[in-house]
Design a protein around this motif. Structure first.
Motif, PDB file in Angstrom:
ATOM      1  N   UNK A  72     101.555  94.951  79.475  1.00 53.31           N
ATOM      2  CA  UNK A  72     102.737  95.566  78.861  1.00 53.31           C
ATOM      3  C   UNK A  72     103.103  96.805  79.670  1.00 53.31           C
ATOM      4  N   UNK A  73     104.355  96.893  80.090  1.00 52.26           N
ATOM      5  CA  UNK A  73     104.809  98.019  80.918  1.00 52.26           C
ATOM      6  C   UNK A  73     106.007  98.697  80.270  1.00 52.26           C
ATOM      7  N   UNK A  74     106.104 100.031  80.398  1.00 51.96           N
ATOM      8  CA  UNK A  74     107.328 100.742  80.090  1.00 51.96           C
ATOM      9  C   UNK A  74     107.391 101.430  78.749  1.00 51.96           C
ATOM     10  N   UNK A  75     106.290 101.440  77.977  1.00 49.96           N
ATOM     11  CA  UNK A  75     106.306 102.072  76.661  1.00 49.96           C
ATOM     12  C   UNK A  75     106.103 103.575  76.720  1.00 49.96           C
ATOM     13  N   UNK A  76     105.651 104.098  77.869  1.00 49.20           N
ATOM     14  CA  UNK A  76     105.470 105.531  78.028  1.00 49.20           C
ATOM     15  C   UNK A  76     104.519 106.106  77.001  1.00 49.20           C
ATOM     16  N   UNK A  77     104.865 107.272  76.466  1.00 48.51           N
ATOM     17  CA  UNK A  77     103.980 107.980  75.537  1.00 48.51           C
ATOM     18  C   UNK A  77     103.761 107.224  74.236  1.00 48.51           C
ATOM     19  N   UNK A  78     104.609 106.267  73.914  1.00 51.80           N
ATOM     20  CA  UNK A  78     104.419 105.458  72.709  1.00 51.80           C
ATOM     21  C   UNK A  78     103.441 104.311  72.939  1.00 51.80           C
ATOM     22  N   UNK A  79     102.964 104.148  74.168  1.00 54.51           N
ATOM     23  CA  UNK A  79     102.184 102.964  74.516  1.00 54.51           C
ATOM     24  C   UNK A  79     100.864 102.823  73.802  1.00 54.51           C
ATOM     25  N   UNK A  80     100.215 103.939  73.427  1.00 57.42           N
ATOM     26  CA  UNK A  80      98.942 103.833  72.731  1.00 57.42           C
ATOM     27  C   UNK A  80      99.102 103.222  71.352  1.00 57.42           C
ATOM     28  N   UNK A  81     100.048 103.742  70.567  1.00 57.38           N
ATOM     29  CA  UNK A  81     100.281 103.218  69.225  1.00 57.38           C
ATOM     30  C   UNK A  81     100.891 101.821  69.291  1.00 57.38           C
ATOM     31  N   UNK A 126     116.234 104.573  68.442  1.00 56.05           N
ATOM     32  CA  UNK A 126     117.525 105.215  68.229  1.00 56.05           C
ATOM     33  C   UNK A 126     118.510 104.792  69.315  1.00 56.05           C
ATOM     34  N   UNK A 127     119.723 104.418  68.944  1.00 54.81           N
ATOM     35  CA  UNK A 127     120.723 104.045  69.953  1.00 54.81           C
ATOM     36  C   UNK A 127     121.195 105.256  70.750  1.00 54.81           C
ATOM     37  N   UNK A 128     121.659 104.993  71.947  1.00 57.93           N
ATOM     38  CA  UNK A 128     122.264 106.017  72.811  1.00 57.93           C
ATOM     39  C   UNK A 128     121.312 107.163  73.109  1.00 57.93           C
ATOM     40  N   UNK A 129     120.021 106.849  73.306  1.00 60.00           N
ATOM     41  CA  UNK A 129     119.028 107.885  73.602  1.00 60.00           C
ATOM     42  C   UNK A 129     118.219 107.554  74.852  1.00 60.00           C
ATOM     43  N   UNK A 159     115.040 105.729  72.860  1.00 62.85           N
ATOM     44  CA  UNK A 159     113.933 106.562  72.439  1.00 62.85           C
ATOM     45  C   UNK A 159     113.316 105.933  71.196  1.00 62.85           C
ATOM     46  N   UNK A 160     111.996 105.853  71.127  1.00 63.48           N
ATOM     47  CA  UNK A 160     111.312 105.046  70.128  1.00 63.48           C
ATOM     48  C   UNK A 160     110.224 105.839  69.429  1.00 63.48           C
ATOM     49  N   UNK A 161     110.094 105.618  68.126  1.00 62.25           N
ATOM     50  CA  UNK A 161     108.947 106.091  67.365  1.00 62.25           C
ATOM     51  C   UNK A 161     108.098 104.876  67.026  1.00 62.25           C
ATOM     52  N   UNK A 162     106.799 104.983  67.270  1.00 65.04           N
ATOM     53  CA  UNK A 162     105.875 103.892  67.002  1.00 65.04           C
ATOM     54  C   UNK A 162     104.823 104.358  66.006  1.00 65.04           C
TER      55      UNK A 162
END
Length: 354
Positions: free
Chosen positions: A135-144, A220-223, A340-343
């Motif tokens: 899995x690639x590209x989740x950044x800081x949300x990748x752990x959760x 969130x859209x447009x982020x 931008x994503x919250x996990x």
């Protein structure tokens, strides 16, 4: 179908860099070319970081680098951290590499094809029929998000053993050529690290029972311009907008309520939020947004102080710290990342029966 955490580990690369050492080196690199550096350099002292770890020595950062040597440094460092974290988690679970049915690999700081779990196949002793999920590209949300993905796979294949490995080598993306504020802030905050977890629907034989529930995400859209990578001929260039703390203050509480509702929980049910510490201001903003007592997220602050922001695996360092404190009850892991994503991932810790 309940999914249980059988093993959890963390790993760090060999080069320990003190914050003062990084600040001094950054002054040598940026001081004469970036007019705002003197003003921004104060953030080294207010970031809440004492040290961080790197797959490359500090002299590496004073040289010019392109895709080839960045990728080589990533591959060497990420493979070593993968093996270290995975072997520790397997030992914690009482498993071997040959026991693993599925391996989920999460990273956003380098590209490897074949992916990392294939690169370390022989060293790990994986079976030739193992299922690979890079899995690639989740950044800081990748752990959760990685824990959520591994949980879903384990729940979908009852009795199987799933290994999650989260590896980031943020250091190899250091840029001295773009002269953007985001590059200075990245230099202040980011380090390298890895974490791993073993999951299965089979209950643990001993120790606390840690049950992982279904994960939840909000986007969130447009982020798209809040966090991520720019990609050019030299390598990755960090996108790290100054609005992140204020965005957390404005949006995180509602996102958390959505995750709680999805899990049939409410705020009063949560004994401990386990959060990704993106930076000292972000931790403050999360405490404020969730109306937590000041200092409630001290494990997050201590992780940041001891190893910096390692991107995806950082929240698993916090989780390990919380579990080692023998905390029990209903918990919620959470992180923010590109999108931008919250996990979110609810999990429950029950004390070992007497």
């Amino acid at each position: 179908m309940s999914v249980y955490l059988h093993g959890l580990s963390t790993a760090l690369p060999p080069h320990c860099l003190s914050q003062s050492e990084v600040q001094d080196r950054a002054a040598l690199i940026f001081g004469d070319t970036y007019p705002q550096f003197d003003r921004l350099s104060k953030t080294f002292e207010t970031a809440g970081i004492d040290k961080r770890y790197s797959v490359v020595p500090i002299d590496w950062f004073s040289q010019d680098h392109g895709w080839a040597d960045r990728s080589a440094a990533f591959l060497t460092g990420a493979k070593a951290m993968f093996i270290d974290a995975a072997e520790r988690a397997l030992t914690d679970a009482g498993w071997t590499g040959a026991d693993v049915d599925t391996v989920v690999t999460v990273t956003s700081t380098g590209i490897a094809t074949p992916s990392l779990e294939a690169q370390v196949f022989s060293e790990m002793g994986f079976r030739d029929d193992i299922m690979r999920v890079p899995v690639f590209g989740l950044g800081c949300a990748g752990g959760v998000s990685g824990l959520s993905t591994a949980q879903a796979i384990a729940a979908g294949k009852p009795g199987s053993k799933v290994l999650l490995v989260v590896v980031e080598a943020c250091s190899v993306s250091f840029r001295s050529d773009r002269l953007q504020k985001a590059d200075i802030i990245a230099t202040v905050l980011f380090g390298d690290g890895a974490a791993a977890a073993c999951l299965s629907t089979a209950p643990k034989a001993t120790g606390n029972v840690i049950t992982l529930s279904t994960g939840h995400q909000q986007m969130w859209p447009d982020t798209l311009d809040i966090m991520g990578w720019d990609v050019d001929e030299t390598g990755f260039g960090v996108v790290f907008d100054r609005s992140i703390p204020s965005f957390v203050s404005q949006e995180f509480a509602a996102a958390t309520r959505g995750a709680l509702t999805a899990a049939n929980l409410n705020h009063a049910d949560i004994d401990r939020y386990v959060c990704h510490p993106g930076g000292a201001k972000v931790v403050d903003a999360i405490e404020d947004a969730l109306h937590l007592q000041q200092g409630a997220l001290n494990a997050e602050r201590e992780t940041l102080r001891a190893a910096g922001n390692m991107s995806a695996p950082t929240v698993m360092f916090v989780m390990k710290s919380v579990l080692e404190e023998k905390k029990t009850g209903q918990m919620m892991a959470c992180a923010l990342g590109p999108g931008f994503t919250a996990s979110f991932l609810p999990f429950h810790v029950s004390a070992e029966a007497a």
